[in-house]
Design a protein around this motif. Structure first.
Motif, short mmCIF file in Angstrom:
data_model
loop_
_atom_site.label_atom_id
_atom_site.label_comp_id
_atom_site.label_asym_id
_atom_site.label_seq_id
_atom_site.Cartn_x
_atom_site.Cartn_y
_atom_site.Cartn_z
N PHE A 579 0.82 -1.21 0.00
CA PHE A 579 0.00 0.00 0.00
C PHE A 579 0.85 1.26 0.00
CE2 PHE A 579 -2.14 3.34 2.29
CZ PHE A 579 -3.39 3.35 1.71
N PHE A 583 0.63 4.56 -2.56
CA PHE A 583 -0.14 5.63 -1.93
C PHE A 583 0.71 6.88 -1.69
CE2 PHE A 583 -2.15 7.67 1.80
CZ PHE A 583 -3.41 7.86 1.28
N GLU A 595 -3.23 3.19 -9.71
CA GLU A 595 -3.73 2.63 -8.46
C GLU A 595 -3.57 1.11 -8.50
OE1 GLU A 595 -4.48 4.79 -5.75
OE2 GLU A 595 -5.99 5.69 -7.04
N THR A 599 -4.78 0.11 -2.79
CA THR A 599 -4.92 1.56 -2.63
C THR A 599 -6.27 2.01 -3.16
OG1 THR A 599 -3.84 1.96 -4.75
CG2 THR A 599 -2.46 2.00 -2.81
N TYR A 602 -8.81 1.43 -0.53
CA TYR A 602 -8.68 2.46 0.51
C TYR A 602 -9.38 3.74 0.07
CZ TYR A 602 -6.51 5.93 3.52
OH TYR A 602 -6.31 6.96 4.40
#
Lengths: 642, 290
Positions: A579, A583, A595, A599, A602
């Motif tokens: 992640f 990110f 992405e 992520t 999220y």
């Protein structure tokens, strides 16, 4: 001490314990149900008064509105305070200190925001022809003190909001539950008596006594629950009568003041008694007569929210009963007593794992089947259930690209694009990690090389630094204007690159960062394996005339495999879930094209507040990882046999 | 022959030096930035049309002016001291709780044979497969929305401690298994209770493994970013990782403070890591290597 015979029988204990739990849980559930009905009723009354108020001032000017507001508060003592906001103006207020009308103050901006929110909700509802957004906001911060906000309409057009604080602590408005605690106790002892006479065998097969015990349980539990359900409907009907009486009283006052005429027609709908979407509930008529005074479909509807939980309680009770009459409980208890130490030692960690790992996991999966967002999370769970719709939206969307005059435009929000990027990301990172790690390990494993220990410590450093710091540092080094990487490019006469603006360049930033921090792990693992390969194998091969390539191919690689494969498996899972790098370095730029799945999940949850959609997304990620795990064990088992 | 060997080693040294420079450059870059006394991401202000050597000077990780002002300012003027303190407290509490939970559970798994033992161990292992984001949303709803433990130490601590449990339990169990059972048997014959044995015999013998477990729990909490950024909404309750992101995330670019803060945060973990890396590596691969 000699125990009476019936005390030793499993039916006695089984019925006793399972009924105790079932009855207690049911009683608790009905109490909660009554509270819920009372809450609904309180909110209905408050909304009714607010609707009346809003209708009464809906076609007047500012002065008349202020006058009516004061008058209404006089004859409706439940109203603690109320304000009318139109645009950025406070039109009327019952609080003299507010000195309305005036402009809203800076600290009253929430009122203006709320007004915009309700305007949008109303317009969306009208525009789409489907009522989906609440136009009435009800808050009850202290019990009995309810704040209602709803649109202020001027000649049918949205003008602002009316906000009313309402006090519902007058005794006449509260419904009561006449409770008799005797019934469950009677049922309980009756069932115990039956249990005392039943003599089930201790064997693990069905016999008449066991059947009788189950029947006794069902009879007692269902009888009690049916009696409570009837009672709950009665409570609702009484509550509806209270609301109707309250309506009539208020409506007559409005009629007398000449603000709103009271329609004395039992067939026309009541426009005051609405839900939070301002749709009439049709539970009382315009003349105040309750349309559903007897037990009927509506009362059953209004109380049916409790039924699924009742079923769950019954199943739990039956489960306990079966455990006991079939003797499992006894054996479990014996085992528990025998190993009490072990369970005491294990309990803290297990409780922690259940509460904070397994329960959230199950909750997350359940959430995936709902349409929960930030805005409807207070609704009861079963109202949010939407089945497989989230999964259909994620997996069934093949809108990958669009053809336009300028060429193909990729749809970066599509799941399959993100999956493609994730796979590409994982493969390229693991490839780089393994290659660089292998090269460096081979170099460090050279005999007679000086300074090995120093190289090893320095090369391991990237692993030691917390990875979020690494990510942010590389973000700085990729800075399009001042970053050192562009300086190096310019040093050799190349053009600087706007790293985070292009899909490929942005992808490279992530891979460079992750490559930098992940090669030491591979290097250390491979170096350890290389060092454990006995030297004489190479010597023997050399004697046999094997060249360097053959030695690498037939000695080093096969002997590395048992170490390398678990390390690669581990690093695939790590990279797949990495992640922090995506990110913090590129943030998935440009436009979410880079992405990766985690992520993306999220951002769905914490930037779009689509909790359920994000949970479904995460569930899909989990299934992919699970499939990978199963596939990987199959493969490693298959290769093991060679 | 001898010449060829030195030649080959020269090539190897060249490759290794190259990679070492690559590995060290970002580290030196952060160090240079932290001692530069400025906030910009570039170390040197370049003239409009810089020459090759001016550009080369710009990428050298040496600050234009040496200064410790970033360190003093991040400590006094920014909330960094507060964030670091939050991180220290949370990490220490996580360590204590995590070690307690892991020691007791690992002891039971190692020493007792009871119904549910294998299932329990398997469940610990399986829980490692749950993806972080799938846990994140329910944990956020349960801890922050339902229990209202957002912006508190305890909310993060219990989550961190339980996240670290499975790894710690497996590692400690492996170590407990190597302690001979004879010692306990003789203690039982001498009349010692289970608690005494656990407290007086097993724990002291397992000190090295407990140290590693403690370190692992500490690092879990010290380096964690996502949960902390979701749970801690108010600036005063940030942990160091969330705070460091605050310096350079979004539209702020206080790279000097970020660099100084990073050095302070990384130094203890880097030193500990280099000291103890071989234990961590063996722990990581122990489960998978046959």
């Amino acid at each position: 001490m000699k125990l009476p015979a019936y005390l030793k029988r499993t039916a006695f204990w089984g019925l006793g314990i399972s009924l105790l739990i079932t009855l207690a849980l049911s009683a608790w559930l009905f109490r909660a149900g009554v509270n819920e009905l009372q809450l609904q009723q309180r909110h209905r009354i408050a909304v009714m008064h607010a609707n009346a108020l809003s209708l009464a001032i809906s076609s007047t000017d500012v002065e008349e509105t202020a006058k009516r507001v004061r008058e209404i508060q006089k004859f409706d003592p439940g109203i603690e305070s109320l304000i009318v906001v139109k645009g950025t103006q406070l039109v009327a207020s019952t609080n003299a200190a507010d000195s309305a009308p005036r402009q809203l103050k800076r600290d009253e901006k929430p009122l203006y925001d709320l007004s915009n929110l309700l305007r949008t909700a109303r317009e969306t509802n009208r525009g789409e022809g489907v009522v989906r957004n609440k136009t009435i906001w009800v808050e009850e911060n202290k019990p009995g003190h309810i704040q209602v906000s709803l649109p202020y309409l001027l000649n049918g057009e949205f003008a602002g909001i009316v906000q009313m604080r309402f006090n519902l602590l007058q005794p006449a408005m509260n419904i009561r539950l006449e409770d008799s605690g005797a019934l469950p106790i009677l049922i309980f002892f009756g069932a115990l008596l039956v249990g005392g006479f039943l003599k089930p065998t201790s064997e693990r097969r069905m016999d008449p006594a066991k059947l009788m015990a189950i029947a006794a349980f069902l009879l007692s539990a269902l009888f009690y629950q049916q009696q409570r359900l009837d009672r709950l409907e009665q409570v609702w009907v009484n509550g509806n009568r209270v609301v109707a009486a309250n309506y009539l009283e208020t409506a007559e006052q409005y009629d007398r003041a000449g603000y709103l005429p009271l329609v004395r027609d039992p067939a026309s709908a009541n426009l005051w008694d609405t839900d939070h979407y301002q749709r009439p509930l049709e539970l009382i008529a315009a003349d105040g007569s309750s349309t559903d005074t007897e037990y009927g479909a509506k009362a059953a509807d209004r109380t049916s929210f409790i039924k699924p939980i009742l079923w769950a309680i019954d199943i739990l009770g039956i489960g306990i009963l079966l455990l006991i009459i079939f003797g499992y409980a006894e054996r479990m208890y014996a085992a528990f007593k025998q190993h009490i130490y072990a369970y005491v030692y294990i309990a803290p960690a297990m409780i922690g794992m259940f509460v904070l790992v397994f329960f959230p996991f199950a909750y997350g999966i359940a959430l995936a089947f709902t349409d929960t967002t930030l805005f409807n999370e207070s609704l009861p769970f079963q109202e949010r259930l939407i089945g497989l719709a989230n999964f259909k939206a994620i997996l069934g969307d093949f809108n990958l690209y669009e053809r336009t005059a300028d060429g193909i435009i990729w749809n970066y929000a599509n799941f399959y694009w993100t999956l493609f990027i994730t796979v590409l990301w994982t493969v390229s990172n693991v490839f780089i990690g393994v290659t660089v790690g292998f090269l460096l390990a081979m170099a460090l494993n050279t005999e007679g090389l000086r300074g090995k220990a120093i190289y090893r410590v320095l090369l391991i450093l990237p692993w030691a630094i917390p990875n979020y710091i690494t990510a942010l540092v590389w973000r700085g080094m990729f800075h399009p204007q001042f970053g050192v990487i562009n300086q190096v490019l310019q040093m050799f006469g190349l053009e600087p690159v706007k790293w985070f603006d292009g899909v490929v360049s942005s992808f490279i930033t992530g891979v460079a960062t992750n490559g930098w921090l992940s090669f030491p792990f591979m290097m250390v693992v491979i170096l350890g394996a290389l060092q454990s390969i006995p030297r004489d194998m190479y010597e023997a091969a050399e004697v046999e005339g094997a060249n360097r390539w053959q030695r690498l191919r037939f000695i080093t690689l096969p002997l590395l495999k048992p170490t390398l494969i678990p390390a690669i498996v581990l690093s695939v899972v790590w990279t797949f879930n990495m992640f922090n790098i995506i990110f913090l370095v590129s943030g998935g730029e440009p436009a979410g094209a880079n992405e990766i799945l985690v992520t993306k999940a999220y951002k769905l949850a914490f930037e779009n507040y689509q909790y359920a959609y994000a949970a479904a997304y995460s569930t899909v990620i989990f299934i992919i990882l699970l499939a990978y795990g199963v596939f990987q064990t199959r493969v490693s088992k298959a290769t093991e046999s060679f | 022959m001898a010449d060829m060997k030195t030649n080959r080693h020269i090539l190897l040294h060249a490759v290794l030096v190259c990679f070492t420079v690559l590995a060290l450059y970002p580290v030196f870059w952060v160090l240079a930035l932290s001692f530069s006394g400025q906030q910009s991401v570039g170390l040197i202000d370049l003239p409009n049309d810089p020459s090759f050597f001016e550009r080369f000077r710009a990428i050298l990780p040496v600050p234009a002016h040496w200064s410790v002002s970033n360190f003093t300012e991040v400590w006094t003027e920014q909330s960094f001291g507060r964030w670091l303190w939050n991180s220290v407290i949370i990490s220490l509490m996580t360590t204590v709780l995590g070690v307690f939970l892991a020691c007791t559970a690992a002891y039971a798994f190692s020493r007792f044979r009871f119904p549910g033992r294998d299932t329990g161990m398997l469940m610990f292992l399986v829980s490692q497969m749950f993806p972080g984001t799938l846990m994140l949303i329910p944990l956020f709803i349960i801890i922050v929305k339902q229990l209202e433990l957002g912006n508190t130490y305890i909310g993060l601590v219990i989550v961190y401690a339980t996240t670290a449990i499975p790894f710690c339990v497996w590692m400690l169990k492996g170590y407990f298994d190597t302690i001979p059972y004879d010692i306990e048997e003789s203690a039982i014959i001498d009349g010692a209770s289970r608690l005494t044995i656990f407290w007086r015999i097993i724990l002291p013998l397992a000190k090295p493994a407990i140290a590693i477990t403690a370190l692992f729990s500490f690092m879990t909490a010290w380096n964690e970013f996502i949960l902390a950024s979701v749970f801690m909404e108010s600036e005063a309750n940030y942990t160091a990782p969330v705070g460091l992101r605050f310096f350079v995330g979004g539209f702020s670019s206080q790279w000097g403070y970020f660099a100084a803060g990073s050095v302070i945060v990384s130094l203890p973990v880097v030193v500990l890591f280099l000291q103890l890396q071989k234990y961590l590596i063996s722990g990581l691969t122990a489960g998978s290597v046959k």
